[in-house]
Design a protein around this motif. Structure first.
Motif, PDB file in Angstrom:
ATOM      1  N   ASP A 135      -8.179   5.832   2.753  1.00 41.63           N
ATOM      2  CA  ASP A 135      -7.392   6.948   2.225  1.00 41.63           C
ATOM      3  C   ASP A 135      -7.023   7.937   3.330  1.00 41.63           C
ATOM      4  OD1 ASP A 135      -7.478   5.898  -0.304  1.00 41.63           O
ATOM      5  OD2 ASP A 135      -8.847   7.391  -1.139  1.00 41.63           O
ATOM      6  N   GLU A 151       0.801   4.341  -0.796  1.00 44.06           N
ATOM      7  CA  GLU A 151       0.323   5.628  -0.287  1.00 44.06           C
ATOM      8  C   GLU A 151       0.402   5.712   1.236  1.00 44.06           C
ATOM      9  OE1 GLU A 151      -2.608   4.324  -3.608  1.00 44.06           O
ATOM     10  OE2 GLU A 151      -1.218   3.405  -2.177  1.00 44.06           O
ATOM     11  N   ALA A 156       3.027   7.869   3.635  1.00 41.07           N
ATOM     12  CA  ALA A 156       2.960   9.307   3.901  1.00 41.07           C
ATOM     13  C   ALA A 156       3.087   9.605   5.387  1.00 41.07           C
ATOM     14  CB  ALA A 156       1.636   9.863   3.373  1.00 41.07           C
ATOM     15  N   ARG A 176      -3.135   8.947   4.666  1.00 43.83           N
ATOM     16  CA  ARG A 176      -2.608  10.305   4.590  1.00 43.83           C
ATOM     17  C   ARG A 176      -2.201  10.883   5.942  1.00 43.83           C
ATOM     18  NH1 ARG A 176      -7.008  11.320   0.755  1.00 43.83           N
ATOM     19  NH2 ARG A 176      -8.144  12.514   2.333  1.00 43.83           N
ATOM     20  N   TRP A 187       0.880  -1.180   0.000  1.00 45.02           N
ATOM     21  CA  TRP A 187       0.000   0.000   0.000  1.00 45.02           C
ATOM     22  C   TRP A 187       0.913   1.224   0.000  1.00 45.02           C
ATOM     23  CZ3 TRP A 187      -3.759   0.715   4.773  1.00 45.02           C
ATOM     24  CH2 TRP A 187      -4.593   1.815   4.556  1.00 45.02           C
TER      25      TRP A 187
END
Length: 357
Positions: A122, A81, A84, A126, A79
């Protein structure tokens, strides 16, 4: 359990125990609704809140045993992302052991947002952790399911509920669901909320975050949207028979009902302590393994090679690998607890005493 039903401590409930892979106790009784118009029958099922986490953890253990991923792999491997905000070194094991620092969402979340998998995952990808990952436990009440579930989805191309159904519940013929079909709604018992506990404004920032973002509303579990959604840390629906018979896999070295699901070594990974200390959210001493609580924390267990988990309201699952036993209690009259309560543990203690006689 008859005494608990008679006294009103329980409205409706079921209890099941397995030993050496055989179901040795399977009892149920009471009513499926507070108006007492429906009996709690053999096939009655109910939302078990965090006892669902044990099914998500078992699914992760199974995939690790099949080398789909290693539990110490970095989450960002599957994953990207997720890396971050300094999260690049967080491992799958830290997600399973409530030590990733992602005990809740920082962005405000409405209850209906829990039905939006992409939004929930999501936002977690983040945001920065609340504390340094791996340094302390902090109960991931809702987020754990989305975190582990998204790793499973990225690694397999299937949702956690689908993998669980295809690889565990389906082959076992077990009546537990992470995402319930509308055709099963008539069998679902109605949960009765517990007395109001700690006010939302009390406690630490992390405790308030868990209690209010989004706030818990037991009434949501009666909605089709909740039942259909895959909420892998809190939305599972089943009964004690399904929970105990599924966890017979762990209790018996990976085999249940004549089928091998995991290696014995793969089962024992659940017992590998990842973090211990005072939980930053629960405020109590804990020892967490790979998705399960371990002896020596909030729940004393008689054998060291045991693990457990409890659900909001009182449901519980216990696996004793030394005695090759699994136990579960689920109910619909809730108490204000997240770690099981005296009703279920009294039944388990009675079983342990009988086995020791």
């Amino acid at each position: 359990m008859a005494a608990s039903l008679a006294s009103g401590a329980d409205l409706g409930a079921s209890f099941c125990a397995t030993r050496d892979g055989e179901t040795v106790v399977d009892i149920w009784g009471g009513h499926a609704d507070p108006a007492k118009t429906r009996n709690w029958d053999q096939d009655t099922i109910v939302n078990v809140y965090s006892t669902t986490k044990t099914m998500t953890a078992l699914t992760a253990l199974l995939l690790a045993d099949r080398a789909v991923f290693d539990l110490h792999d970095k989450v960002a491997r599957f994953w990207p992302e997720f890396a971050a905000e300094g999260k690049g070194d967080i491992t799958i094991a830290q997600l399973l052991s409530h030590s990733s620092g992602l005990s809740g969402w920082k962005e405000p979340l409405a209850r209906e947002d829990l039905y939006d998998w992409t939004k929930c995952t999501d936002l977690l990808a983040r945001q920065a952790p609340f504390w340094k990952p791996g340094t302390a436990p902090g109960y991931h009440a809702l987020t754990q399911g989305y975190l582990v579930g998204e790793v499973i989805r990225r690694a397999t191309g299937k949702s956690v509920g689908t993998v669980f159904r295809e690889e565990i519940a389906g082959p076992l013929g077990a009546d537990f669901h992470i995402g319930l079909a509308a055709s099963e709604d008539d069998r679902v018992a109605e949960l009765v909320p517990p007395p109001v506990a700690v006010a939302a404004q009390d406690g630490s920032e992390l405790q308030r975050n868990m209690a209010t973002n989004p706030g818990i509303d037991v009434g949501e579990t009666a909605k089709r949207a909740w039942r259909a959604a895959e909420i892998p840390a809190a939305g599972g629906t089943g009964n004690a028979r399904s929970v105990a018979e599924i966890h017979a896999i762990l209790a018996n070295g990976g085999v249940a009902k004549g089928k091998r699901f995991l290696s014995e070594a793969g089962c024992r990974r659940a017992l590998e302590c990842q973090v211990e200390g005072t939980d930053l959210v629960l405020g109590i001493p804990v020892r967490f393994g790979m998705g399960f609580g371990l002896p020596g924390g909030m729940v004393p267990l008689p054998n060291p090679n045991s693990c457990f988990w409890g659900g909001y309201g009182g449901s519980v699952a216990i696996i004793d690998m030394d005695a090759r036993t699994s136990f579960s209690y689920v109910m619909n009259r809730m108490e204000g607890t997240t770690t099981g309560d005296a009703r279920g543990f009294a039944l388990v203690m009675t079983m342990w005493q009988a086995m020791a006689a």
